[in-house]
Scaffold this active site. Sequence first.
Site, PDB file in Angstrom:
ATOM      1  N   GLN A  77       1.894  -6.365  -3.525  1.00  0.00           N
ATOM      2  CA  GLN A  77       2.412  -6.555  -2.179  1.00  0.00           C
ATOM      3  C   GLN A  77       3.745  -5.780  -2.073  1.00  0.00           C
ATOM      4  OE1 GLN A  77       1.021  -9.572  -3.897  1.00  0.00           O
ATOM      5  NE2 GLN A  77      -0.744  -8.577  -2.980  1.00  0.00           N
ATOM      6  N   LYS A  81       1.943   2.167  -5.132  1.00  0.00           N
ATOM      7  CA  LYS A  81       2.491   1.653  -6.397  1.00  0.00           C
ATOM      8  C   LYS A  81       1.559   1.964  -7.559  1.00  0.00           C
ATOM      9  CE  LYS A  81       2.489  -2.441  -4.429  1.00  0.00           C
ATOM     10  NZ  LYS A  81       2.244  -2.101  -3.018  1.00  0.00           N
ATOM     11  N   ASP A  93       0.816  -1.222   0.000  1.00  0.00           N
ATOM     12  CA  ASP A  93       0.000   0.000   0.000  1.00  0.00           C
ATOM     13  C   ASP A  93       0.848   1.270   0.000  1.00  0.00           C
ATOM     14  OD1 ASP A  93      -2.240  -1.649   0.157  1.00  0.00           O
ATOM     15  OD2 ASP A  93      -2.187  -1.646   2.342  1.00  0.00           O
ATOM     16  N   GLY A  98      -4.579  -4.239  -3.586  1.00  0.00           N
ATOM     17  CA  GLY A  98      -5.578  -3.210  -3.833  1.00  0.00           C
ATOM     18  C   GLY A  98      -4.822  -1.958  -4.232  1.00  0.00           C
ATOM     19  N   HIS A  99      -4.905  -1.579  -5.481  1.00  0.00           N
ATOM     20  CA  HIS A  99      -4.149  -0.431  -5.978  1.00  0.00           C
ATOM     21  C   HIS A  99      -5.132   0.668  -6.372  1.00  0.00           C
ATOM     22  CE1 HIS A  99      -0.725  -3.415  -7.211  1.00  0.00           C
ATOM     23  NE2 HIS A  99      -0.961  -3.399  -5.924  1.00  0.00           N
TER      24      HIS A  99
HETATM   25  P1  GDP Z   1      -0.621   0.308  -3.574  1.00  0.00           P
HETATM   26  O1  GDP Z   1      -1.247  -0.948  -3.090  1.00  0.00           O
HETATM   27  O2  GDP Z   1       0.848   0.347  -3.342  1.00  0.00           O
HETATM   28  O3  GDP Z   1      -0.976   0.641  -5.004  1.00  0.00           O
HETATM   29  O4  GDP Z   1      -1.233   1.470  -2.675  1.00  0.00           O
HETATM   30  P2  GDP Z   1      -2.784   1.647  -2.288  1.00  0.00           P
HETATM   31  O5  GDP Z   1      -3.497   2.157  -3.467  1.00  0.00           O
HETATM   32  O6  GDP Z   1      -3.298   0.431  -1.617  1.00  0.00           O
HETATM   33  O7  GDP Z   1      -2.677   2.727  -1.138  1.00  0.00           O
HETATM   34  C1  GDP Z   1      -2.156   3.992  -1.365  1.00  0.00           C
HETATM   35  C2  GDP Z   1      -3.227   5.033  -1.022  1.00  0.00           C
HETATM   36  O8  GDP Z   1      -2.635   6.309  -0.929  1.00  0.00           O
HETATM   37  C3  GDP Z   1      -4.294   5.166  -2.102  1.00  0.00           C
HETATM   38  O9  GDP Z   1      -5.505   5.495  -1.489  1.00  0.00           O
HETATM   39  C4  GDP Z   1      -3.796   6.327  -2.958  1.00  0.00           C
HETATM   40  O10 GDP Z   1      -4.842   7.026  -3.597  1.00  0.00           O
HETATM   41  C5  GDP Z   1      -3.149   7.185  -1.926  1.00  0.00           C
HETATM   42  N1  GDP Z   1      -1.979   7.942  -2.400  1.00  0.00           N
HETATM   43  C6  GDP Z   1      -1.010   7.542  -3.263  1.00  0.00           C
HETATM   44  N2  GDP Z   1      -0.062   8.488  -3.360  1.00  0.00           N
HETATM   45  C7  GDP Z   1      -0.422   9.492  -2.520  1.00  0.00           C
HETATM   46  C8  GDP Z   1       0.181  10.725  -2.151  1.00  0.00           C
HETATM   47  O11 GDP Z   1       1.252  11.093  -2.594  1.00  0.00           O
HETATM   48  N3  GDP Z   1      -0.499  11.476  -1.226  1.00  0.00           N
HETATM   49  C9  GDP Z   1      -1.688  11.106  -0.677  1.00  0.00           C
HETATM   50  N4  GDP Z   1      -2.267  11.901   0.228  1.00  0.00           N
HETATM   51  N5  GDP Z   1      -2.270   9.939  -1.010  1.00  0.00           N
HETATM   52  C10 GDP Z   1      -1.645   9.136  -1.907  1.00  0.00           C
HETATM   53  P1  IMO Z   2      -0.801  -4.201  -2.267  1.00  0.00           P
HETATM   54  O1  IMO Z   2      -0.416  -4.751  -3.610  1.00  0.00           O
HETATM   55  C1  IMO Z   2      -0.849  -4.598   2.084  1.00  0.00           C
HETATM   56  C2  IMO Z   2      -0.751  -8.646   3.716  1.00  0.00           C
HETATM   57  C3  IMO Z   2      -2.006  -9.012   4.495  1.00  0.00           C
HETATM   58  C4  IMO Z   2      -1.407  -9.969   5.522  1.00  0.00           C
HETATM   59  C5  IMO Z   2      -0.351 -10.703   4.705  1.00  0.00           C
HETATM   60  C6  IMO Z   2      -0.809 -12.051   4.149  1.00  0.00           C
HETATM   61  O2  IMO Z   2      -2.085  -3.473  -2.247  1.00  0.00           O
HETATM   62  O3  IMO Z   2       0.327  -3.436  -1.663  1.00  0.00           O
HETATM   63  P2  IMO Z   2      -2.467 -12.720   2.163  1.00  0.00           P
HETATM   64  O4  IMO Z   2      -3.911 -12.412   1.968  1.00  0.00           O
HETATM   65  O5  IMO Z   2      -1.585 -12.251   1.071  1.00  0.00           O
HETATM   66  O6  IMO Z   2      -2.230 -14.164   2.497  1.00  0.00           O
HETATM   67  O7  IMO Z   2      -2.071 -11.900   3.499  1.00  0.00           O
HETATM   68  O8  IMO Z   2      -0.014  -9.852   3.631  1.00  0.00           O
HETATM   69  N1  IMO Z   2      -0.988  -8.153   2.336  1.00  0.00           N
HETATM   70  C7  IMO Z   2      -0.966  -6.868   1.995  1.00  0.00           C
HETATM   71  N2  IMO Z   2      -0.830  -5.762   2.755  1.00  0.00           N
HETATM   72  N3  IMO Z   2      -0.952  -4.486   0.743  1.00  0.00           N
HETATM   73  C8  IMO Z   2      -1.058  -5.583  -0.029  1.00  0.00           C
HETATM   74  O9  IMO Z   2      -1.058  -5.529  -1.385  1.00  0.00           O
HETATM   75  C9  IMO Z   2      -1.105  -6.845   0.588  1.00  0.00           C
HETATM   76  N4  IMO Z   2      -1.232  -8.104   0.139  1.00  0.00           N
HETATM   77  C10 IMO Z   2      -1.141  -8.894   1.219  1.00  0.00           C
HETATM   78  O10 IMO Z   2      -2.578  -7.885   5.106  1.00  0.00           O
HETATM   79  O11 IMO Z   2      -0.743  -9.253   6.528  1.00  0.00           O
HETATM   80 MG    MG Z   3      -2.755  -1.598  -1.784  1.00  0.00          MG
END
Ligand code: GDP
Ligand code: IMO
Ligand code: MG
Length: 420
Positions: free
Chosen positions: A235, A24, A21, A48-49
């Site tokens: 991840q 990416k 999270d 979850g992106h």
């Molecule tokens: P990922 O799994 O690495 O793609 O990241 P996620 O999408 O799960 O979580 C990142 C969260 O931060 C999302 O809700 C994005 O919209 C938000 N986000 C990403 N870059 C920024 C940033 O530079 N500033 C803020 N405030 N939010 C951001």
């Molecule tokens: P993105 O791509 C954050 C974490 C889960 C748990 C562990 C194992 O959005 O960055 P699983 O369901 O994979 O067997 O869970 O890994 N986990 C993540 N945490 N972002 C993710 O993906 C994750 N994918 C798995 O919360 O701790």
């Molecule tokens: Mg994510």
Amino acid sequence: MKELLQTLGPVCAVIGAQWGDEGKGKVIDILAEHFDVIARACGGANAGHTIVVNGKKHVFHLLPAGSLHEKKILLGSGMVIHLPTLLEEIQTLRDAGIDVVPRLSISAGAHIVLDYYRDIDGVMEQRRTETSGGKIGTTKRGIGPAYIEKAARSGMRMGNLSGYFSSPIKADLGKELRVRKTLAKEMFGVDVDTTTEEANLRAAYDTVGSCVIQMDEVFTLLQGTGKRILIEGAQATLLDIDHGTYPYVTSSSTTVAGALQGLGLPPKMLTSCIGVAKAYCTRVGEGEFLTEETGEIGERLRERGGEYGATTGRPRRCGWLHMPDLNFSTHINGFSCWNITKLDVLDEEDIIRVGGPRGTDGTVTFTELPGWKTSTRGITAFEDLPKNAQTFLRLIEERTSVPVNFIGTGPGREEMICRS
Ligand code: GDP
Ligand code: IMO
Ligand code: MG
């Protein structure tokens, strides 16, 4: 940006440096327009992106976050795919006027996550709670069971679909599901609804059956002359099955090496790897988190950063950046540059803490930097950042010996500093 793209070269991977999270998806979405193929390599709908385009939020679990761009999309062999989730994502995009199917390819080697794997995931978590060191805190998306099946060589793969539904001599899906039903009941007490499973497979075959390609076609797609490939890591490094904080990890190889393996791409083709890290740190699920703030500070970061999981809605644990982790991830992945995200979330902090190595008493030593106490939201040039924010970013560069070339200053597509 042009200069930066040149330094990234034609084959670029984006890899999380913390526990996921990091953001990416956002950098993928920004870069995607400059590449020909956007590829997911490993993991499944545990990812979850989230991206924000013109104020509208899009969440991707299986399709790459670059899918809004009219580019080829590949789901690689290393992935585990829950088909109803994939179909749902395809439909959501269709509702928004985007049909990805004509440009979607799925490797025949990618594994299928059957519905009941999610129940097994839940049972395994429950058993851990009762018998071992406690639960992992998985996303309950059936990821562990899918990789167990894969390693046991009893998995069902995308390449099997045509055998069930189109070959002249049909593979006996009914029998396959009946055997699975018996095993799932015996081993986990889980009931398999074979009718639903079969219907899910059929629906997937009807919608994406034509997208399934054999490995040699994957090679052609990726290695065709002049192709620019953007690899979307899922991840993150500290969740890697081999190198992460085991057992509190996911079940796939989340490093750049894992991504190349998951796609079947020769390492020598890679021209750059962007490490993505938040300006602070979060973690969902159990396991160590040395710089965690469980009190008021953690709460503030969570609220300002909107730190709730995109997949499960769980509140993310929040804390400070931990430099040894960034260095560890750099060593494993050989980052070419950083994307430090969510700088704006720290805008109101009086003091920014940066975790260092552990002291003799085992606790983390911190460097404390003065905050900048002014909004960085939407800033797009490094020079426009407050001096204290620049100092913070330079500290990351100095301590990791990796340049910070992308800086997130908000969730929106345009809220990013790109510098070379
Ligand atoms: P990922 O799994 O690495 O793609 O990241 P996620 O999408 O799960 O979580 C990142 C969260 O931060 C999302 O809700 C994005 O919209 C938000 N986000 C990403 N870059 C920024 C940033 O530079 N500033 C803020 N405030 N939010 C951001
Ligand atoms: P993105 O791509 C954050 C974490 C889960 C748990 C562990 C194992 O959005 O960055 P699983 O369901 O994979 O067997 O869970 O890994 N986990 C993540 N945490 N972002 C993710 O993906 C994750 N994918 C798995 O919360 O701790
Ligand atoms: Mg994510």
